[in-house]
Design a protein around this motif. Structure first.
Motif, PDB file in Angstrom:
ATOM      1  N   VAL A 286      68.010  49.863  39.368  1.00  0.00           N
ATOM      2  CA  VAL A 286      67.528  49.110  40.054  1.00  0.00           C
ATOM      3  C   VAL A 286      67.518  47.727  40.320  1.00  0.00           C
ATOM      4  CG1 VAL A 286      66.149  48.731  42.386  1.00  0.00           C
ATOM      5  CG2 VAL A 286      66.490  51.521  41.232  1.00  0.00           C
TER       6      VAL A 286
ATOM      7  N   PHE B 288      64.629  51.972  37.395  1.00  0.00           N
ATOM      8  CA  PHE B 288      64.042  51.186  38.048  1.00  0.00           C
ATOM      9  C   PHE B 288      65.370  49.904  37.262  1.00  0.00           C
ATOM     10  CE2 PHE B 288      61.440  47.100  37.390  1.00  0.00           C
ATOM     11  CZ  PHE B 288      61.294  46.465  39.118  1.00  0.00           C
TER      12      PHE B 288
ATOM     13  N   THR C 243      61.319  53.729  42.901  1.00  0.00           N
ATOM     14  CA  THR C 243      61.570  54.491  41.963  1.00  0.00           C
ATOM     15  C   THR C 243      59.741  55.052  41.506  1.00  0.00           C
ATOM     16  OG1 THR C 243      61.089  52.468  40.299  1.00  0.00           O
ATOM     17  CG2 THR C 243      63.532  52.508  40.986  1.00  0.00           C
TER      18      THR C 243
ATOM     19  N   GLN D 181      56.589  45.550  39.839  1.00  0.00           N
ATOM     20  CA  GLN D 181      57.127  47.143  40.691  1.00  0.00           C
ATOM     21  C   GLN D 181      55.515  46.585  41.622  1.00  0.00           C
ATOM     22  OE1 GLN D 181      58.400  50.881  39.425  1.00  0.00           O
ATOM     23  NE2 GLN D 181      58.100  49.624  37.377  1.00  0.00           N
TER      24      GLN D 181
ATOM     25  N   ASP E  77      60.526  56.837  38.512  1.00  0.00           N
ATOM     26  CA  ASP E  77      60.241  56.490  36.976  1.00  0.00           C
ATOM     27  C   ASP E  77      59.156  56.218  36.200  1.00  0.00           C
ATOM     28  OD1 ASP E  77      63.443  54.243  35.970  1.00  0.00           O
ATOM     29  OD2 ASP E  77      60.994  53.717  35.603  1.00  0.00           O
TER      30      ASP E  77
ATOM     31  N   SER F 162      56.787  53.142  36.844  1.00  0.00           N
ATOM     32  CA  SER F 162      55.920  53.003  37.852  1.00  0.00           C
ATOM     33  C   SER F 162      54.754  53.207  37.962  1.00  0.00           C
ATOM     34  CB  SER F 162      57.229  54.533  39.081  1.00  0.00           C
ATOM     35  OG  SER F 162      56.593  54.111  40.276  1.00  0.00           O
TER      36      SER F 162
END
Length: 504
Positions: free
Chosen positions: A413, A410, A316, A458, A319, A322
């Motif tokens: 996800v 995110f 992402t 992430q 986002d 991120s």
């Protein structure tokens, strides 16, 4: 989504509905009253009227966003934009949230919209978790309650600071007690359905809506699975908007004064998905070798034709959480071959990669990636699977396939695909420590600190997970030159087309 192959030859008859005909309706001479003809990604055979289960068609999602109010929608820069809700107030523990609704809102049949209607809708969404990827699984709906005509209280199963963003998702509100979904359900959105069917719907402006009056009196939404057929409908004048068209089409029509391209920057991904619980992808050296073998620039240039940017295996990248300081992963065939040798594949590796044509360029991406992997000693056989069954028989089931992400946050996800108990954990990413860190981050009240914690998660996923995110493409919509106001945000935001107008 489960698009089906179609022929363009019969498109005109299906596109323009009822009295409109292929020449438009009798109101089309007045710019303020023209009918907006919108062709969206969707398989007619899977079109639905139920806004709370699995919504596989963009055409359905766009129709629902016009017919029903939602509590909130995505706003710019990751900020939640309230719609039917006016405020979200947590307690000190971030487990009980008080949500206040707009007053004076009515359904199209005249009934007032109450907190009881909103809670009924949320509970129904929660109950249909198996169909909608656990959209509201963070809530304990048995503990939720109505505390006033326009106030409800939601309880989360554990501290959850991102409740407003969780409720940006498809929280379509319908009347309490609704049981029949074989036809359109009464809503309180900016439009109401007056004809057609789920595949080919006619909507008219709801003059009772609480928001600013939509500029277009009528909108017709048609489910069309083939991107070239969607584009050709606009090029030939049979439609005004075509969603998600091919980059090649955009290049071909550039310079045509009668057409416009609406870019939704960096919202489309076709990651290559590897399952960590199956050989050879259970070996992290194999996963890293495959990531290192990708020529990301070539993929972006040839699949998205430059309408996008190189990916860095972050799911992402747009986002707010991120991480921005991660070094770009570049191609290194020598290192990829060495990792394969260490993993016992020095004499080569044979794989099968599934793909489809659901979205423009998915098949091209797989074919090109297979050739790139061949340069690292990996022989790949690409299988092009039927688009109408791809998302039920390939997605989250095959060892190695071409996936899709469309600009969702995110936290969505993570909920859908990453947590150990996620309903669609397509890579079998099941790490208790990662899950614990995720829930710890969601309990952080300070937004900046919470985003940093989510960014750390992430990074770990990028380095050790089963996604090759080689690039992020622009969403490309084709419109006539008379169209303005089409949303250009990612994900759910693109479904809100009530401000689109014809004639300037």
């Amino acid at each position: 989504m489960n698009p089906l192959p179609v022929r363009f030859g019969a498109l005109c008859l299906g596109l323009v509905l009822l009295a409109a005909g292929c020449g438009g309706d009798g109101d089309a001479a007045s710019p303020a009253g023209q009918t907006l003809r919108y062709v969206a990604v969707g398989a007619p055979a899977t079109a639905i009227h139920d806004p709370h289960g699995g919504i596989g068609n963009q055409s359905d999602l766009t129709r629902f966003a016009l017919l029903y109010d939602v509590l909130a929608k995505p706003g710019p820069n990751g900020v939640t934009e309230p719609r039917l809700a006016t405020s979200f107030e947590p307690d000190e523990k971030l487990t009980t949230w008080t949500i206040r609704l707009r007053q004076g809102v009515t359904f199209t049949d005249g009934r007032p919209v109450r907190a009881a209607d909103a809670l009924f809708s949320l509970r129904r969404i929660h109950a249909k978790a198996a169909e909608n990827f656990g959209r509201l699984q963070m809530f304990d709906m048995d503990a939720a309650r109505v505390v006033g005509d326009h106030t409800l209280e939601l309880v989360t199963t554990r501290p959850y600071a991102e409740v407003p963003r969780a409720l940006e998702s498809m929280t379509f509100v319908i009347p309490e007690g609704t049981t029949a979904f074989d036809k359109p359900v009464v809503g309180s959105g900016p439009y109401r359905m007056v004809g057609g069917n789920a595949q080919n719907a006619v909507l008219e402006r709801n003059d009772r809506w609480w928001g600013a009056k939509p500029p277009t009196r009528r909108i017709e939404i048609r489910a069309v699975p083939d991107p070239q057929a969607r584009a050709q409908a606009v090029i030939s004048g049979q439609a005004d908007v075509a969603s998600s068209v091919n980059p090649a089409t955009v290049r071909q029509v550039s310079g045509d004064r009668n057409l416009k391209i609406v870019h939704r920057p960096a919202v489309t991904m076709y990651p290559f998905v590897m399952r960590l619980d199956r050989e050879p992808f259970d070996d992290p050296r194999v996963r890293e070798a495959i990531k290192l073998a990708a020529d990301r620039r070539e993929l972006v240039d040839k699949v998205f034709l430059g309408y996008g940017k190189v990916g860095n295996d972050l799911l992402t990248p747009a986002d707010p959480s991120s991480p921005a300081d991660v070094p770009q992963r570049t191609r290194d065939l020598a290192r990829a071959k060495e990792l394969l040798r260490q993993a016992g594949h020095g004499d080569g590796l044979e794989l099968k990669l599934a793909t489809t044509t659901s979205y423009p360029g998915m098949d091209t991406a797989a074919t090109l990636f297979a050739r790139q992997l061949g340069q690292a000693g990996i022989t790949v056989r690409v299988t092009n699977e039927p688009p109408d069954t791809y998302w039920t028989k390939v997605f989250a089931q095959r060892d190695f396939y071409t996936g899709f992400f469309g600009g969702i946050p995110f936290i969505d996800v993570a909920r859908v695909s990453l947590l150990g108990d996620a309903p669609t954990n397509e890579t079998a990413w099941k790490r208790p420590d990662w899950d614990a860190a995720h829930w710890k981050a969601m309990a952080i009240r300070d937004e900046a600190e919470r985003r940093r914690a989510l960014g750390t998660l992430q990074r770990e996923l990028r380095d050790e997970g089963g996604y090759v995110v080689w690039g992020v493409g622009d969403g490309l919509d084709l419109t006539s030159a008379q169209v303005s106001g089409l949303p250009d945000g990612p994900g759910f935001d693109s479904a809100f087309i009530e401000r689109v107008r014809l004639g300037g």
